[in-house]
Scaffold this motif. Structure first.
Motif, mmCIF file in Angstrom:
data_model
loop_
_atom_site.group_PDB
_atom_site.id
_atom_site.type_symbol
_atom_site.label_atom_id
_atom_site.label_comp_id
_atom_site.label_asym_id
_atom_site.label_seq_id
_atom_site.Cartn_x
_atom_site.Cartn_y
_atom_site.Cartn_z
ATOM 1 N N UNK A 287 47.617 33.385 35.718
ATOM 2 C CA UNK A 287 47.388 32.370 36.750
ATOM 3 C C UNK A 287 48.048 32.766 38.063
ATOM 4 N N UNK A 288 49.279 33.262 37.973
ATOM 5 C CA UNK A 288 49.965 33.703 39.194
ATOM 6 C C UNK A 288 49.278 34.921 39.798
ATOM 7 N N UNK A 289 48.812 35.784 38.942
ATOM 8 C CA UNK A 289 48.098 36.976 39.411
ATOM 9 C C UNK A 289 46.795 36.586 40.099
ATOM 10 N N UNK A 290 46.056 35.654 39.500
ATOM 11 C CA UNK A 290 44.781 35.224 40.083
ATOM 12 C C UNK A 290 44.972 34.582 41.454
ATOM 13 N N UNK A 291 46.144 33.985 41.668
ATOM 14 C CA UNK A 291 46.418 33.308 42.941
ATOM 15 C C UNK A 291 46.893 34.266 44.029
ATOM 16 N N UNK A 292 47.093 35.548 43.679
ATOM 17 C CA UNK A 292 47.534 36.524 44.689
ATOM 18 C C UNK A 292 46.383 36.845 45.631
ATOM 19 N N UNK A 293 46.690 37.594 46.686
ATOM 20 C CA UNK A 293 45.688 37.850 47.719
ATOM 21 C C UNK A 293 44.978 39.192 47.561
ATOM 22 N N UNK A 299 39.693 35.252 40.817
ATOM 23 C CA UNK A 299 39.049 35.466 39.503
ATOM 24 C C UNK A 299 39.432 34.379 38.512
ATOM 25 N N UNK A 300 38.752 34.374 37.383
ATOM 26 C CA UNK A 300 39.043 33.426 36.310
ATOM 27 C C UNK A 300 40.346 33.834 35.631
ATOM 28 N N UNK A 301 41.375 32.983 35.645
ATOM 29 C CA UNK A 301 42.637 33.346 34.983
ATOM 30 C C UNK A 301 42.481 33.661 33.502
ATOM 31 N N UNK A 302 41.514 33.013 32.851
ATOM 32 C CA UNK A 302 41.303 33.298 31.433
ATOM 33 C C UNK A 302 40.874 34.755 31.226
ATOM 34 N N UNK A 303 40.028 35.238 32.145
ATOM 35 C CA UNK A 303 39.603 36.631 32.056
ATOM 36 C C UNK A 303 40.766 37.589 32.260
ATOM 37 N N UNK A 304 41.625 37.279 33.227
ATOM 38 C CA UNK A 304 42.796 38.115 33.456
ATOM 39 C C UNK A 304 43.761 38.043 32.277
ATOM 40 N N UNK A 305 43.888 36.869 31.677
ATOM 41 C CA UNK A 305 44.757 36.727 30.510
ATOM 42 C C UNK A 305 44.243 37.577 29.349
ATOM 43 N N UNK A 306 42.922 37.617 29.184
ATOM 44 C CA UNK A 306 42.345 38.462 28.149
ATOM 45 C C UNK A 306 42.626 39.931 28.407
ATOM 46 N N UNK A 307 42.536 40.329 29.672
ATOM 47 C CA UNK A 307 42.856 41.713 30.037
ATOM 48 C C UNK A 307 44.315 42.027 29.707
ATOM 49 N N UNK A 308 45.218 41.133 30.099
ATOM 50 C CA UNK A 308 46.647 41.355 29.850
ATOM 51 C C UNK A 308 46.948 41.429 28.357
ATOM 52 N N UNK A 309 46.263 40.638 27.576
ATOM 53 C CA UNK A 309 46.486 40.655 26.131
ATOM 54 C C UNK A 309 46.065 41.998 25.539
#
Length: 331
Positions: A287-293, A299-309
């Protein structure tokens, strides 16, 4: 660690002496070369042609694992060692004429040579043999020898041509590149350029050649040096300036095709932070990453969370094996 020049020197010797040496010697040389390249599939595949039958099953498995880049895939059912064993078994299957039973010709190359010579000597001594049985056996073992000779020679030629050509066309950092690093770049050239889409990246631990498979995953539309920076800052606790100053941050290992194909390194700090990250907090990081510039549109935070996992899983395996993380990119 063997350099690319060391590997190519071994290949040249094996090819120059291919007709002079016995097939078993050439196969052993090819197994050594495949092992140095990190090519588990062909190291195992050719070793089966010269490994004696019988013996302790556990010890036999241990010796095979010695030839593997990643022994943890042994017994997975889908790894390169299983693929090699299946190819070996399928290539040596035949049906017994007397019983109709499907069996595997398990003799090694040296045993086939021994029995062929023994049969020749017995015939010279006047012993009688069934012509049909003798012919079928000689035809079967002859094909095994011919296929093994062809596979060994083709592999050696492929390595020499591909590695020599790619070394001349690649722009590589440093005077020499290690064998497994060169394998990384070759894998990039063989794999990434065939992928669809205008931009693609592949994140992987210590890379292995395309013929062996990879421990990694695909990511579309993410720049590993720009888009990934905020995530590394959050996970590692290092400042953006410190991350960017890290020698492994986006270090260009090699380029090809006028810069359209790239191989970059990722930092050890990112690897270690991912490997030890609390999985329950990765969604908060996303979520914090998605809010960066860094992204044109959030992007969708869920998608980024899946990537991080996925990245955390990969990093954990890399740490366990003493490997590093890399990204292959096509533009």
């Amino acid at each position: 660690m063997a350099s690319s020049d060391d590997i190519l020197g071994l290949v040249r010797t094996a090819l120059d002496e291919f007709e002079e040496r016995s097939l078993e010697v050439s196969v052993r040389r090819a197994v050594r070369i495949a092992n140095l390249m990190g090519d588990t599939k062909y190291a195992i595949r050719l070793s089966l042609e010269i490994r004696p039958t019988g013996g302790d099953r556990e010890r036999n498995g241990e010796m095979s694992r010695m030839l593997m880049t990643d022994p943890s895939t042994w017994g997975s059912g889908t790894g390169p060692s299983e693929e090699a064993i299946n190819q070996y078994m399928n290539g040596r299957k035949f049906t017994r004429e007397d019983t109709g039973e499907e069996v595997v010709e398990a003799h090694t190359l040296s045993e086939i040579e021994f029995w062929d010579q023994e049969l020749h000597e017995l015939k010279k001594a006047g012993d009688r043999f069934g012509y049909a049985t003798d012919l079928a056996s000689r035809e079967r073992t002859g094909k095994i020898v011919a296929r093994t000779r062809h596979l060994t020679f083709a592999l050696l030629c492929w390595v020499r041509i591909l590695w020599s050509d790619r070394r001349e066309r690649l722009s590589v950092a440093g005077a020499k590149i290690s064998a497994w690093e060169l394998s990384t770049v070759i894998s990039l050239l063989l794999t990434i350029r065939t992928r669809s889409g205008p931009w693609c990246a592949r994140t992987t631990s210590r890379p292995r050649r395309v013929m062996t498979g990879y421990d990694g995953f695909d990511v579309n539309g993410m720049d590993p040096t720009v888009d990934l920076l905020p995530a590394e800052v959050i996970l590692s606790g290092r400042s953006a300036e410190t991350v960017q100053a890290d020698p492994r941050h986006g270090h260009l290992l090699a380029t090809a095709e006028e810069g359209q194909l790239l191989c970059l390194s990722l930092t050890d700090a990112l690897r270690d932070a991912l490997a030890t990250a609390d999985r329950g907090l990765l969604h908060d990081v996303a979520q914090a990453w998605a809010a960066s510039d860094v992204f044109p549109t959030p992007p969708d935070p869920d998608g980024l969370a899946g990537f991080l996992d996925q990245a955390a899983d990969l990093a954990s395996r890399a740490v366990g094996r003493g490997h590093r993380l890399y990204s292959w990119i096509c533009v």
